[in-house]
Design a protein around this motif. Sequence first.
Motif, PDB file in Angstrom:
ATOM      1  N   ALA A  81       1.068  -1.126   0.046  1.00 44.17           N
ATOM      2  CA  ALA A  81       0.007  -0.024  -0.014  1.00 44.17           C
ATOM      3  C   ALA A  81       0.722   0.920   0.135  1.00 44.17           C
ATOM      4  N   TYR A  82       0.378   2.470  -0.518  1.00 43.25           N
ATOM      5  CA  TYR A  82       1.057   3.560  -0.599  1.00 43.25           C
ATOM      6  C   TYR A  82       1.361   3.898   0.873  1.00 43.25           C
ATOM      7  N   GLY A  83       2.255   4.973   1.255  1.00 46.90           N
ATOM      8  CA  GLY A  83       2.572   5.076   2.758  1.00 46.90           C
ATOM      9  C   GLY A  83       3.226   4.405   3.413  1.00 46.90           C
ATOM     10  N   GLY A  84       3.855   3.340   2.658  1.00 43.79           N
ATOM     11  CA  GLY A  84       5.035   2.737   3.406  1.00 43.79           C
ATOM     12  C   GLY A  84       4.679   1.359   4.166  1.00 43.79           C
ATOM     13  N   TYR A  85       3.588   0.790   3.784  1.00 41.62           N
ATOM     14  CA  TYR A  85       3.153  -0.489   4.284  1.00 41.62           C
ATOM     15  C   TYR A  85       3.219  -1.763   3.275  1.00 41.62           C
ATOM     16  N   LEU A  86       3.876  -2.740   3.943  1.00 41.42           N
ATOM     17  CA  LEU A  86       4.243  -3.926   3.210  1.00 41.42           C
ATOM     18  C   LEU A  86       3.939  -5.182   4.101  1.00 41.42           C
ATOM     19  N   ALA A  87       2.949  -6.034   3.692  1.00 39.63           N
ATOM     20  CA  ALA A  87       2.560  -7.154   4.283  1.00 39.63           C
ATOM     21  C   ALA A  87       2.474  -8.329   3.576  1.00 39.63           C
ATOM     22  N   ALA A  88       1.872  -9.449   4.261  1.00 40.11           N
ATOM     23  CA  ALA A  88       1.439 -10.575   3.669  1.00 40.11           C
ATOM     24  C   ALA A  88       0.177 -11.118   4.114  1.00 40.11           C
ATOM     25  N   ASP A  89      -0.579 -11.551   3.223  1.00 41.64           N
ATOM     26  CA  ASP A  89      -1.945 -11.940   3.465  1.00 41.64           C
ATOM     27  C   ASP A  89      -1.726 -13.375   3.977  1.00 41.64           C
ATOM     28  N   MET A  90      -1.902 -14.093   5.242  1.00 38.83           N
ATOM     29  CA  MET A  90      -1.552 -14.984   5.621  1.00 38.83           C
ATOM     30  C   MET A  90      -2.454 -16.133   5.404  1.00 38.83           C
ATOM     31  N   GLY A  91      -3.462 -16.072   4.634  1.00 40.06           N
ATOM     32  CA  GLY A  91      -4.273 -17.029   3.898  1.00 40.06           C
ATOM     33  C   GLY A  91      -5.218 -17.809   4.944  1.00 40.06           C
ATOM     34  N   ASP A  92      -5.179 -18.829   5.105  1.00 34.79           N
ATOM     35  CA  ASP A  92      -6.075 -19.668   6.196  1.00 34.79           C
ATOM     36  C   ASP A  92      -5.349 -19.792   7.520  1.00 34.79           C
ATOM     37  N   ALA A  93      -4.148 -19.296   7.746  1.00 36.09           N
ATOM     38  CA  ALA A  93      -3.678 -19.270   9.073  1.00 36.09           C
ATOM     39  C   ALA A  93      -4.283 -18.382   9.982  1.00 36.09           C
ATOM     40  N   PRO A  94      -4.827 -18.921  11.109  1.00 34.35           N
ATOM     41  CA  PRO A  94      -5.685 -18.165  12.131  1.00 34.35           C
ATOM     42  C   PRO A  94      -4.969 -17.160  12.851  1.00 34.35           C
ATOM     43  N   LEU A  95      -5.770 -16.069  13.361  1.00 38.43           N
ATOM     44  CA  LEU A  95      -5.149 -15.063  13.966  1.00 38.43           C
ATOM     45  C   LEU A  95      -4.149 -15.460  15.136  1.00 38.43           C
ATOM     46  N   LYS A  96      -4.653 -16.386  15.947  1.00 41.66           N
ATOM     47  CA  LYS A  96      -3.951 -16.866  16.969  1.00 41.66           C
ATOM     48  C   LYS A  96      -2.524 -17.441  16.542  1.00 41.66           C
ATOM     49  N   ALA A  97      -2.379 -18.254  15.506  1.00 40.74           N
ATOM     50  CA  ALA A  97      -1.248 -18.851  15.048  1.00 40.74           C
ATOM     51  C   ALA A  97      -0.203 -17.810  14.451  1.00 40.74           C
ATOM     52  N   VAL A  98      -0.857 -16.667  14.088  1.00 36.63           N
ATOM     53  CA  VAL A  98       0.124 -15.373  13.451  1.00 36.63           C
ATOM     54  C   VAL A  98       0.613 -14.857  14.809  1.00 36.63           C
ATOM     55  N   LEU A  99      -0.173 -14.519  15.476  1.00 34.07           N
ATOM     56  CA  LEU A  99       0.349 -13.884  16.978  1.00 34.07           C
ATOM     57  C   LEU A  99       1.517 -14.648  17.430  1.00 34.07           C
ATOM     58  N   ASP A 100       1.130 -16.001  17.780  1.00 34.94           N
ATOM     59  CA  ASP A 100       1.890 -16.919  18.498  1.00 34.94           C
ATOM     60  C   ASP A 100       3.317 -16.997  17.537  1.00 34.94           C
ATOM     61  N   ALA A 101       3.182 -17.011  16.415  1.00 30.14           N
ATOM     62  CA  ALA A 101       4.485 -16.953  15.579  1.00 30.14           C
ATOM     63  C   ALA A 101       5.350 -15.750  15.461  1.00 30.14           C
ATOM     64  N   THR A 102       4.692 -14.430  15.491  1.00 32.52           N
ATOM     65  CA  THR A 102       5.295 -13.224  15.553  1.00 32.52           C
ATOM     66  C   THR A 102       5.590 -12.755  16.790  1.00 32.52           C
ATOM     67  N   GLY A 103       5.207 -13.352  17.998  1.00 33.49           N
ATOM     68  CA  GLY A 103       5.343 -12.963  19.168  1.00 33.49           C
ATOM     69  C   GLY A 103       4.885 -11.822  19.940  1.00 33.49           C
ATOM     70  N   LEU A 104       3.843 -11.370  19.052  1.00 37.94           N
ATOM     71  CA  LEU A 104       2.756 -10.059  19.493  1.00 37.94           C
ATOM     72  C   LEU A 104       2.065 -10.391  20.665  1.00 37.94           C
ATOM     73  N   GLY A 105       1.695  -9.820  21.497  1.00 35.97           N
ATOM     74  CA  GLY A 105       0.890  -9.963  22.773  1.00 35.97           C
ATOM     75  C   GLY A 105       0.091  -8.748  23.119  1.00 35.97           C
TER      76      GLY A 105
END
Length: 347
Positions: free
Chosen positions: A272-296
Amino acid sequence: MMSSRSSSPFATAAAIVLLMVSALPAQATTAASFQRDLVELLECRASPATMQAVTTALRGAAYGTAQERPAHLQGWSFTRSGDEEHATTLIDMPVTLTAHGVTTHRVVADDMGFSIPIDAGQRARIVSRNGLRHRSNTLREPFQMWSAPAASGDPASPGAIVVSSDGAGYRLGCDYPGPMREARLPPRLRETATADDMGAALECRADDAAMRRIANLRERVSELSPLAWPDNVRAVAEREYRADGQEMPVMVITLEQPVALKGLAATSIVLAYGGYLAADMGDAPLKAVLDATGLGAVDRQVEGYWKREATRERAAGYTRVRAFSVIPTDSGAVLAGCMTSEVRSAD
C-alpha cells in the motif's frame, strides 16, 4: 468483360496483364514462400533472418501505398489503431493460413510481436498441450497470459508460445529472444527482489538495497507485460481490505513460491502507498500468526490490531520508524508485515 478499345490506358493495362500472366509461377512461388515464412514466425520456429524478412515486408506494406506492395502482398489490408505507445495493426489476408492447428485469415501485430486470434476452446487445447503457466493482471483491466516458465524453455526452439487475452477472445503468438525481449525490461529494473528480500522487508529488517529491489518489483509488475515479470510472480491485482471498518486499498502480488514470515509461509504480498508492506496469511488463524510473531496483549492497539516498533532511524530533519504489525481484517484474513512512517524532527 474488358472493352476492346485500344486506347493507350487499356493497351498499357493489357500489357501489364500479359506480364502478370507470364510471371505467375514466380509470383506464386514468392507468395507460397512468404506464407511459409509467416507460419514459421507464428509457430515460434523462425530464424532471426526469417523473422527480420517477414517483419520488414509487412511493415513496408503497412506503411507504404498499395501500389508499392509486392505482388504477394496485394489484396492484404492493414488497419492500425491505438496510440504510438500501444499501437495495434490488424492484418487481413485474402488467403488463409494454418499455424498451431488454427486456420485464420487475420494476423495481429503489436508491441508483443505477431499473433493470431483464437477462441476459448483453442486456447484450452494449446495451453494444455504445451504446459503453459497462467498469469493475470487486473490493475487496469482484466488481462490474462499463458506462457512457459523461464526454466522450462526449450533451448533448441527459437521462440516460446504465448497465449494472451484480447477482450472477449484470445491471441496466440510467440516470445522471441532478441531486441524486442530486451527492450521489454529496462536495465534499471532488471535487479528485482528475492524471497529473502521480501521476507526481510515483511519482518522490518530489510536494508535500503533490498527495499530498492522491492520497489523495482512493484514497478515491473504494475507497469510492464507479464513477459517482463520475475518468474516467481503469478498474478497482480488491486484489492480493498477492511479493518475495523476502515477501507485499505492495496496492490496484491501473488507468488508461485512462498516467502517466509516468522516461520510461516505466505504467497500473497500486500503493498500500500504510505510505506506498508505485508503478507496475507491465507488460512492461518489470528492466534497462530500472533504466536509465531511474538506479539501479545501489550502490543494491541485501540484500533484492534497489534503493533511493535522494530527500528528507529534518525536522519536530517526526520526520524523513520518501522513497526511490525498484525491486522485482522473484517473478512477474516490476517495481514502481517511492516509499517513504515516518517516523523519530522524538531530542530
